[in-house]
Enzyme design. Sequence first.
Site, mmCIF file in Angstrom:
data_model
loop_
_atom_site.group_PDB
_atom_site.id
_atom_site.type_symbol
_atom_site.label_atom_id
_atom_site.label_comp_id
_atom_site.label_asym_id
_atom_site.label_seq_id
_atom_site.Cartn_x
_atom_site.Cartn_y
_atom_site.Cartn_z
ATOM 1 N N ASP A 89 0.909 -1.374 0.026
ATOM 2 C CA ASP A 89 0.022 -0.024 0.068
ATOM 3 C C ASP A 89 0.801 1.127 0.022
ATOM 4 O OD1 ASP A 89 0.736 -0.936 2.604
ATOM 5 O OD2 ASP A 89 -0.632 0.679 3.407
ATOM 6 N N GLU B 45 0.156 -1.002 5.591
ATOM 7 C CA GLU B 45 1.360 -0.578 6.326
ATOM 8 C C GLU B 45 1.072 0.899 6.758
ATOM 9 O OE1 GLU B 45 5.232 0.966 7.645
ATOM 10 O OE2 GLU B 45 4.191 1.421 6.017
#
Lengths: 358, 358
Positions: free
Chosen positions: B76, B130
């Site tokens: 991400d 994350e």
Amino acid sequence: MTYDEVVLQPAADLVELTRALVDVPSESGAEGVLADAVERALRAAPHLEVERIGHSVVARTALGRAERVVIAGHLDTVPACGNLPSRLVDGRVYGLGACDMKGGVAVALHTAVTVPAPTRDVTYVFYECEEAHTERNGLGRIAAERPGLLAGDLAILMEPSGGLVEGGCQGFLTADVIVRGARAHTARPWQGVNAAHRAAEVLRRLDERDVRDVVIDGLVYREALSAVAVRAGVASNVVPDACLVTVNLRFAPSRSPKEAEALVRALFPEYEVLVTEVVAGALPGLARPAAASLLARLGTEPRAKLGWTDVARFAAAGVPALNLGPGDPSLAHTPGEYVPVAELRSVRAALGDWLMMA
Amino acid sequence: MTYDEVVLQPAADLVELTRALVDVPSESGAEGVLADAVERALRAAPHLEVERIGHSVVARTALGRAERVVIAGHLDTVPACGNLPSRLVDGRVYGLGACDMKGGVAVALHTAVTVPAPTRDVTYVFYECEEAHTERNGLGRIAAERPGLLAGDLAILMEPSGGLVEGGCQGFLTADVIVRGARAHTARPWQGVNAAHRAAEVLRRLDERDVRDVVIDGLVYREALSAVAVRAGVASNVVPDACLVTVNLRFAPSRSPKEAEALVRALFPEYEVLVTEVVAGALPGLARPAAASLLARLGTEPRAKLGWTDVARFAAAGVPALNLGPGDPSLAHTPGEYVPVAELRSVRAALGDWLMMA
């Protein structure tokens, strides 16, 4: 009874009048119903010339006396807080605005209609929006649109003052002291400069600065400088690059706004100082004959008004002004505010006697 | 081409792979399309056993080697900021996530499909969320639901580190130091206690506290304590009765969360201290044979990781971990982030060589 039919009986009992005023809601901006009722009551008194300006009402005697006194009080209150309707308990009238300042308005309104031939001409001002932003203030509007209506030798503001004379008022200044730094990640703060850490010096100076007393007409104005807000913070892992310390100075009315600003700048010469608001105070003018005779009638010692009040609007118009009203000022804006019946009666008696003195 | 048809060619050119990964948007919580494409690419490699957990993908060799290495990177990114699609300029791949950490993901994915017979078994972890709240972190979910998948002798997180090994990571603690006072009107501040003024002492102690170096495995962890927020303020005419100073401590991984908390409390014994978050760091474990051989292959000096990273999740699972990825960590989350092609290639070469060393 609907509010359209509110009828005040200002010449009847002062306590009943205070309760009736409390029981007509008049939060700032919604004073219309109360202003209508006050206007009707004043127009019923043949010795008064009445004018309506917005939701403010001005009533004047025109007896050709040598002196003119302005007696003013605001009609509005802060928002209700479960403190309506009024209650009379143990010699106190409780309820929204009882202290700030419908008790004072009751005294002024009662005096207006029951003292038809005062030895000093009187201008009674009942005005709107004192508890709102300063630009909406009814007294300010009258000063701007009809300054002649506020002319006089002395102004008395019915600000709660425990029934004592509080002379003039202090000015105030609000400023942002801006401490700069440089952002960095908190894992490597040595790559930046922490503005919050640097603000320690600003706060220390504020903490170490003593109050200063300024004596005017025998009254002690106590100047003080306080941090009222501190703001810093970007994120929990970022060294902040700015810290804003908002300070509030209360300064004696003998000091000009420019002098007040210089005082704050001198304390923080190495920081950016952004003055956001500065308003002059009001000199007490207690040496004026009208004030001196009022004080003599009261027989109590006057004291300095430390907070800012609308007396400064009179001072700005060249009229010395003092605060005199029933009620403890520390109760203003509290849900449990009240006005003691004894103070309602003592202030009413003093005002009436003074207005009828030869 | 719609996103349903995203096909990655992970065995082809590393730069093209990096750009392709950047060009599939994958803001935290919206990694599905990218995770699908990565999963398809990994399933096409017969030497890998692939599992899908949410929008995270785990691929493992099962060659029965004596050692197992975990290589992990998150899929991400933070939200886009006008930095899509990718651009290749002057030997740099620009675009959202190029540095943090699609460059690293490209290196791991390329290695996964082109090194079919490493001398150490490898577990590749491509995970979601994350950059979101820690509770959504894909690596955390795997650690909770399938801890066995993270087992290994050493973990390598593709965190941007300029192509150098950064060992372990520091822990962090966030706490509110609460300074109390007593409210008063600013016209009479002596009737109260100004909490903002009192906070000067807290900020002064923070300013005077030096950083402290802690050496572990030859790496210097530099501990620092910073104010990250200061909050005080009731109204512009009120002396504030509370001032909240939020502090952030970065502490060496040899120190426990309990010791970190004691350190902060010892600095402010006379104030309320409310710890809002404390997370342990990760020891570098560079003495492990796998780490030592990787360092020998790289031929560069390792350094301490001062910021907190997901290596701490491996450390919590008993796996020593280090950071090694292309890209300058200071570019992470900036609109102009990029990854140098030279670092993509050097990290890929080092990893591949190391995984094929006897």
